[in-house]
Design a protein around this motif. Structure first.
Motif, PDB file in Angstrom:
ATOM      1  N   LEU A 236       0.821  -1.204   0.000  1.00 47.14           N
ATOM      2  CA  LEU A 236       0.000   0.000   0.000  1.00 47.14           C
ATOM      3  C   LEU A 236       0.859   1.259   0.000  1.00 47.14           C
ATOM      4  CD1 LEU A 236      -2.833   1.198   0.076  1.00 47.14           C
ATOM      5  CD2 LEU A 236      -2.793   0.991   2.569  1.00 47.14           C
ATOM      6  N   HIS A 237       1.976   1.201   0.711  1.00 46.03           N
ATOM      7  CA  HIS A 237       2.892   2.345   0.743  1.00 46.03           C
ATOM      8  C   HIS A 237       3.402   2.656  -0.661  1.00 46.03           C
ATOM      9  CE1 HIS A 237       6.631   4.362   2.778  1.00 46.03           C
ATOM     10  NE2 HIS A 237       5.853   5.223   2.140  1.00 46.03           N
ATOM     11  N   TYR A 238       3.689   1.606  -1.423  1.00 51.85           N
ATOM     12  CA  TYR A 238       4.141   1.824  -2.798  1.00 51.85           C
ATOM     13  C   TYR A 238       3.052   2.505  -3.629  1.00 51.85           C
ATOM     14  CZ  TYR A 238       4.824   0.841  -7.707  1.00 51.85           C
ATOM     15  OH  TYR A 238       4.904   0.977  -9.072  1.00 51.85           O
ATOM     16  N   LEU A 239       1.811   2.049  -3.501  1.00 49.93           N
ATOM     17  CA  LEU A 239       0.728   2.651  -4.281  1.00 49.93           C
ATOM     18  C   LEU A 239       0.542   4.123  -3.929  1.00 49.93           C
ATOM     19  CD1 LEU A 239      -1.906  -0.247  -4.106  1.00 49.93           C
ATOM     20  CD2 LEU A 239      -0.404   0.350  -6.023  1.00 49.93           C
ATOM     21  N   VAL A 240       0.655   4.445  -2.636  1.00 54.94           N
ATOM     22  CA  VAL A 240       0.527   5.842  -2.212  1.00 54.94           C
ATOM     23  C   VAL A 240       1.682   6.671  -2.758  1.00 54.94           C
ATOM     24  CG1 VAL A 240       0.549   7.376  -0.210  1.00 54.94           C
ATOM     25  CG2 VAL A 240      -0.802   5.273  -0.151  1.00 54.94           C
ATOM     26  N   GLU A 241       2.898   6.122  -2.644  1.00 53.74           N
ATOM     27  CA  GLU A 241       4.080   6.851  -3.121  1.00 53.74           C
ATOM     28  C   GLU A 241       4.041   7.031  -4.633  1.00 53.74           C
ATOM     29  OE1 GLU A 241       6.607   9.203  -1.747  1.00 53.74           O
ATOM     30  OE2 GLU A 241       6.191   7.595  -0.311  1.00 53.74           O
ATOM     31  N   LYS A 242       3.445   6.067  -5.321  1.00 48.53           N
ATOM     32  CA  LYS A 242       3.323   6.153  -6.779  1.00 48.53           C
ATOM     33  C   LYS A 242       2.508   7.368  -7.197  1.00 48.53           C
ATOM     34  CE  LYS A 242       1.644   3.405 -10.696  1.00 48.53           C
ATOM     35  NZ  LYS A 242       0.986   2.119 -11.077  1.00 48.53           N
ATOM     36  N   GLU A 243       1.520   7.743  -6.387  1.00 48.62           N
ATOM     37  CA  GLU A 243       0.700   8.915  -6.681  1.00 48.62           C
ATOM     38  C   GLU A 243       1.379  10.212  -6.268  1.00 48.62           C
ATOM     39  OE1 GLU A 243      -2.135   8.750  -8.343  1.00 48.62           O
ATOM     40  OE2 GLU A 243      -1.895   6.574  -8.472  1.00 48.62           O
ATOM     41  N   LEU A 244       2.155  10.159  -5.177  1.00 45.09           N
ATOM     42  CA  LEU A 244       2.762  11.385  -4.654  1.00 45.09           C
ATOM     43  C   LEU A 244       4.126  11.673  -5.274  1.00 45.09           C
ATOM     44  CD1 LEU A 244       1.881  10.998  -0.865  1.00 45.09           C
ATOM     45  CD2 LEU A 244       0.825  12.565  -2.502  1.00 45.09           C
ATOM     46  N   ASP A 245       4.950  10.632  -5.428  1.00 44.30           N
ATOM     47  CA  ASP A 245       6.328  10.816  -5.894  1.00 44.30           C
ATOM     48  C   ASP A 245       6.751   9.585  -6.697  1.00 44.30           C
ATOM     49  OD1 ASP A 245       8.941  11.457  -6.286  1.00 44.30           O
ATOM     50  OD2 ASP A 245       9.434  11.818  -4.189  1.00 44.30           O
ATOM     51  N   PRO A 246       6.419   9.509  -8.004  1.00 47.05           N
ATOM     52  CA  PRO A 246       6.731   8.314  -8.799  1.00 47.05           C
ATOM     53  C   PRO A 246       8.204   7.904  -8.782  1.00 47.05           C
ATOM     54  CG  PRO A 246       5.182   9.704  -9.968  1.00 47.05           C
ATOM     55  CD  PRO A 246       5.622  10.483  -8.763  1.00 47.05           C
ATOM     56  N   PRO A 247       9.183   8.823  -8.887  1.00 43.43           N
ATOM     57  CA  PRO A 247      10.584   8.376  -8.822  1.00 43.43           C
ATOM     58  C   PRO A 247      10.917   7.665  -7.504  1.00 43.43           C
ATOM     59  CG  PRO A 247      10.462  10.582  -9.726  1.00 43.43           C
ATOM     60  CD  PRO A 247       9.094  10.255  -9.216  1.00 43.43           C
ATOM     61  N   LYS A 248      10.375   8.171  -6.395  1.00 44.18           N
ATOM     62  CA  LYS A 248      10.611   7.512  -5.113  1.00 44.18           C
ATOM     63  C   LYS A 248       9.932   6.154  -5.065  1.00 44.18           C
ATOM     64  CE  LYS A 248      10.406   8.361  -0.128  1.00 44.18           C
ATOM     65  NZ  LYS A 248      10.001   9.316   0.938  1.00 44.18           N
ATOM     66  N   ALA A 249       8.745   6.059  -5.670  1.00 41.83           N
ATOM     67  CA  ALA A 249       8.049   4.769  -5.738  1.00 41.83           C
ATOM     68  C   ALA A 249       8.866   3.772  -6.548  1.00 41.83           C
ATOM     69  CB  ALA A 249       6.672   4.954  -6.352  1.00 41.83           C
TER      70      ALA A 249
END
Length: 319
Positions: A236-249
């Motif tokens: 879930l953390h990855y999915l959230v990070e994908k929306e907020l900061d794709p490079p970090k995801a």
């Protein structure tokens, strides 16, 4: 009050006045009891008689004659029970993978419902709006949002009502999840449920802009610690990070592959798709070449639409 000599002493008149107020208080039906807080007519009758000597009882009797069916006691505890039932209904567990698949399969109804929404019949549009409200996918909610600009005011009303109800349901689920966290502050499961509902709400399309970013940011802060010890929280953390900061995801995918080797192919595919979204096409080509044999082996046998897409992508990038 008229300036005339009283036939009874002042103290006796005061006692009779208090007695009159008491009689007016006990006159309405008792309900759950004479001292029940729901006896609003009794409270008004006693208070008016006490504060308006001589005319208070006349006024309350006039109101009673004007409202002959009134006078019973309401029951505050009934509202509490209703609130409790609403709270219990509000706690809806987060959808499992099977439930998510069922919703995705039901999404095929979005297309015919959307076709109806661009038609002229308001009655059919109302049925389409109800169908989309049951599906609740982001695509269905987008069509509901578009229906708020329909030229027919009745259709706009139905669409707005459906969106309001959906938002209210999400808010009830969030409050129920917060209550669960309050009751079990040391357990990670309620916190994960709370984050999933928040993420679903943010991605639903019901909120946008800064509100959406705020909800996702709150999820990120909750999941930062949870993801270190829970695999579901890490996903879930990855999915959230994908929306907020794709490079970090993208950087998080190496952690996912290391911690979940049985899902390695899935996350390598996710990395290729995310690189394509970021416009890093040279890296996409390299990824697809390295993943080609595994993806083609996965594509053996009956293919799903997604499998067909990946097979075509492999052949395109590796040819």
């Amino acid at each position: 009050m008229l300036g005339l000599k009283s036939p009874v002493p002042l103290a006796g008149a005061a006692l009779l006045h208090l007695a009159a107020a008491g009689l007016m208080f006990v006159a309405p039906p008792g309900g759950e009891g004479r001292l029940d807080s729901g006896r609003h007519w009794a409270q008004a009758a006693g208070l008016w008689t006490l504060c308006l000597p001589g005319v208070g009882w006349v006024l309350i009797c006039a109101l009673k004659l004007a409202n002959p069916t009134a006078g019973g006691a309401s029951s505050p505890h009934v509202f509490e029970e209703e609130d409790q039932e609403e709270d219990e209904e509000a706690f809806v567990p987060v959808a499992t993978e099977e439930e998510t698949s069922r919703r995705l399969m039901a999404a095929v109804d979005v297309v015919p419902a959307a076709d109806i929404l661009v038609g002229p019949d308001p009655a059919l549009k109302r049925g389409a709006i109800e169908t989309l409200a049951r599906i609740r996918t982001p695509e269905a909610i987008r069509w509901l949002l578009q229906s708020r600009r329909d030229p027919n005011p009745e259709v706009r009303f139905y669409a707005t009502s459906a969106l309001t109800n959906l938002k209210s349901e999400y808010e009830q689920r969030i409050r129920a999840a917060e209550l669960e966290i309050f009751e079990k502050p040391t357990e990670p499961a309620p916190q994960l449920v709370y984050c999933r509902i928040d993420y679903e709400f943010a991605m639903s399309g019901l909120v946008e802009g800064s509100t959406r970013e705020l909800i996702l940011g709150k999820c990120r802060s909750w999941l930062k610690d949870l993801s270190e010890r829970d695999d579901s929280a890490l996903r879930l953390h990855y999915l959230v990070e994908k929306e907020l900061d794709p490079p970090k995801a993208l950087a998080m995918l190496s952690t996912l592959i290391a911690r979940l080797p049985e899902e390695g192919l899935r996350w390598r595919k996710e990395a290729a798709a995310l690189l394509f979204t970021l416009g890093r096409y040279a890296e996409v080509a390299q990824r697809m070449k390295s993943l080609g044999p595994g993806l083609l082996a996965e594509a053996d046998g009956p293919l799903t639409p997604e499998g067909e897409q990946w097979k075509s992508a492999v052949l395109w990038w590796t040819s």
